[in-house]
Write a protein that holds these residues in place. Sequence first.
Motif, short mmCIF file in Angstrom:
data_model
loop_
_atom_site.label_atom_id
_atom_site.label_comp_id
_atom_site.label_asym_id
_atom_site.label_seq_id
_atom_site.Cartn_x
_atom_site.Cartn_y
_atom_site.Cartn_z
N PRO A 9 40.20 19.48 87.95
CA PRO A 9 40.94 18.44 88.67
C PRO A 9 40.23 18.07 89.97
O PRO A 9 39.63 18.92 90.62
CB PRO A 9 42.30 19.10 88.93
CG PRO A 9 42.04 20.56 88.90
CD PRO A 9 40.92 20.75 87.90
N GLN A 10 40.31 16.80 90.35
CA GLN A 10 39.57 16.29 91.49
C GLN A 10 40.44 15.86 92.68
O GLN A 10 39.95 15.77 93.79
CB GLN A 10 38.72 15.08 91.06
CG GLN A 10 37.72 15.39 89.97
CD GLN A 10 36.69 16.41 90.42
OE1 GLN A 10 36.06 16.22 91.44
NE2 GLN A 10 36.57 17.49 89.68
N ILE A 11 41.70 15.57 92.43
CA ILE A 11 42.55 14.96 93.46
C ILE A 11 43.68 15.91 93.82
O ILE A 11 44.58 16.18 93.01
CB ILE A 11 43.07 13.59 92.98
CG1 ILE A 11 41.87 12.67 92.66
CG2 ILE A 11 43.99 12.97 94.02
CD1 ILE A 11 42.25 11.36 92.01
N ALA A 12 43.65 16.41 95.06
CA ALA A 12 44.61 17.41 95.52
C ALA A 12 46.07 16.99 95.33
O ALA A 12 46.87 17.78 94.82
CB ALA A 12 44.33 17.78 96.97
N PRO A 13 46.47 15.77 95.73
CA PRO A 13 47.87 15.41 95.55
C PRO A 13 48.34 15.42 94.09
O PRO A 13 49.49 15.77 93.81
CB PRO A 13 47.96 14.00 96.14
CG PRO A 13 46.86 13.94 97.14
CD PRO A 13 45.76 14.75 96.51
N ARG A 28 53.49 27.82 83.27
CA ARG A 28 52.36 28.36 84.04
C ARG A 28 51.29 27.28 84.12
O ARG A 28 51.15 26.47 83.21
CB ARG A 28 51.82 29.61 83.37
CG ARG A 28 52.84 30.76 83.34
CD ARG A 28 52.37 31.90 82.45
NE ARG A 28 52.28 31.48 81.06
CZ ARG A 28 53.23 31.67 80.15
NH1 ARG A 28 54.36 32.26 80.47
NH2 ARG A 28 53.07 31.26 78.91
N LEU A 29 50.52 27.29 85.20
CA LEU A 29 49.47 26.30 85.40
C LEU A 29 48.13 26.98 85.51
O LEU A 29 47.97 27.95 86.24
CB LEU A 29 49.75 25.48 86.68
CG LEU A 29 48.73 24.44 87.05
CD1 LEU A 29 48.60 23.35 85.97
CD2 LEU A 29 49.09 23.80 88.40
N HIS A 30 47.15 26.45 84.77
CA HIS A 30 45.77 26.96 84.80
C HIS A 30 44.87 25.89 85.40
O HIS A 30 44.90 24.73 84.95
CB HIS A 30 45.29 27.29 83.38
CG HIS A 30 46.11 28.35 82.73
ND1 HIS A 30 45.76 29.68 82.74
CD2 HIS A 30 47.28 28.28 82.04
CE1 HIS A 30 46.67 30.38 82.09
NE2 HIS A 30 47.61 29.55 81.65
N LEU A 31 44.07 26.26 86.38
CA LEU A 31 43.11 25.36 87.00
C LEU A 31 41.72 25.84 86.63
O LEU A 31 41.34 26.97 86.94
CB LEU A 31 43.28 25.34 88.52
CG LEU A 31 44.68 24.95 89.02
CD1 LEU A 31 44.73 25.06 90.54
CD2 LEU A 31 45.05 23.55 88.56
N ILE A 32 40.97 24.98 85.94
CA ILE A 32 39.62 25.34 85.48
C ILE A 32 38.63 24.74 86.45
O ILE A 32 38.59 23.53 86.65
CB ILE A 32 39.39 24.84 84.04
CG1 ILE A 32 40.47 25.42 83.12
CG2 ILE A 32 37.99 25.21 83.57
CD1 ILE A 32 40.56 24.75 81.76
N GLU A 38 40.04 22.18 97.97
CA GLU A 38 40.40 23.57 98.24
C GLU A 38 41.89 23.74 97.97
O GLU A 38 42.68 22.85 98.25
CB GLU A 38 40.09 23.94 99.70
CG GLU A 38 38.61 23.89 100.03
CD GLU A 38 37.79 24.89 99.24
OE1 GLU A 38 38.28 26.02 99.00
OE2 GLU A 38 36.67 24.54 98.83
N LEU A 39 42.28 24.87 97.44
CA LEU A 39 43.70 25.08 97.14
C LEU A 39 44.57 25.11 98.38
O LEU A 39 45.77 24.88 98.30
CB LEU A 39 43.89 26.38 96.35
CG LEU A 39 43.56 26.27 94.87
CD1 LEU A 39 43.77 27.61 94.17
CD2 LEU A 39 44.38 25.20 94.18
N GLU A 40 43.99 25.36 99.52
CA GLU A 40 44.76 25.37 100.75
C GLU A 40 44.79 23.99 101.42
O GLU A 40 45.32 23.86 102.51
CB GLU A 40 44.21 26.42 101.72
CG GLU A 40 44.37 27.83 101.21
CD GLU A 40 45.82 28.18 100.86
OE1 GLU A 40 46.73 27.83 101.64
OE2 GLU A 40 46.03 28.79 99.80
#
Length: 154
Positions: A9-13, A28-32, A38-40
Motif C-alpha cells: 500500500p502507498q497511501i497512508a490515509p 485481521r489486516l496484513h500489510l505486505i 511509515e506506520l506511525e
Amino acid sequence: MFDIALFEPQIAPNTGNIIRLAANLGARLHLIEPLGFELEEKKLRRAGLDYHDLTQVFRHADYAAFQSVIGKRRVLACTTKGSQPYHQVQYQTEDVLLFGSETSGLPDAIRDGFAAEHRIRIPMQPQSRSLNLANAVAIISYEAWRQQGFAGGI
C-alpha cells in the motif's frame, strides 16, 4: 473471520481507513512491504482514529513471507483484471482477500499465479480504471461478511 491483505500500500490515509474497516468487521489486516509510508505517520493514525488497537495488523517483509504465514488458506486476488464478479463468489470464513497497491494494483507475476475463479473484480463502467482502495476493500469485505451472516456483528 476472513483476513484482508494489502500488497505494498502507498497511501497512508487509505490504510488508516482500512484499519478502521478491519476493526469494524472483526477482520485481521496484513500489510505486505514495502509500504509507501511509515506506520506511525500522522495521516495514517488520523484516518484510523482510535481503531488501531481494535484489530490485529501484521507486517510481512514481502509476498513470500506473507504466503508462509497464510499457509494453505484460500486467497482471493481482488483486481480490476479479475474474471469473476465479487458478488458471485461463495466466501468462506478463513478466506484472505488480497488487494494490490493504489498505484499499480497486483503485479502480473502475482495475479497470474491465481486460478481464474480466485481473481475477483468489482463491476464498473468500461471507461473507469479503478476504485479507491479503501472503497474496494469495503465493498468486497462487506459482501464476504454478509455471506457469513454478519457473524459477531450487532
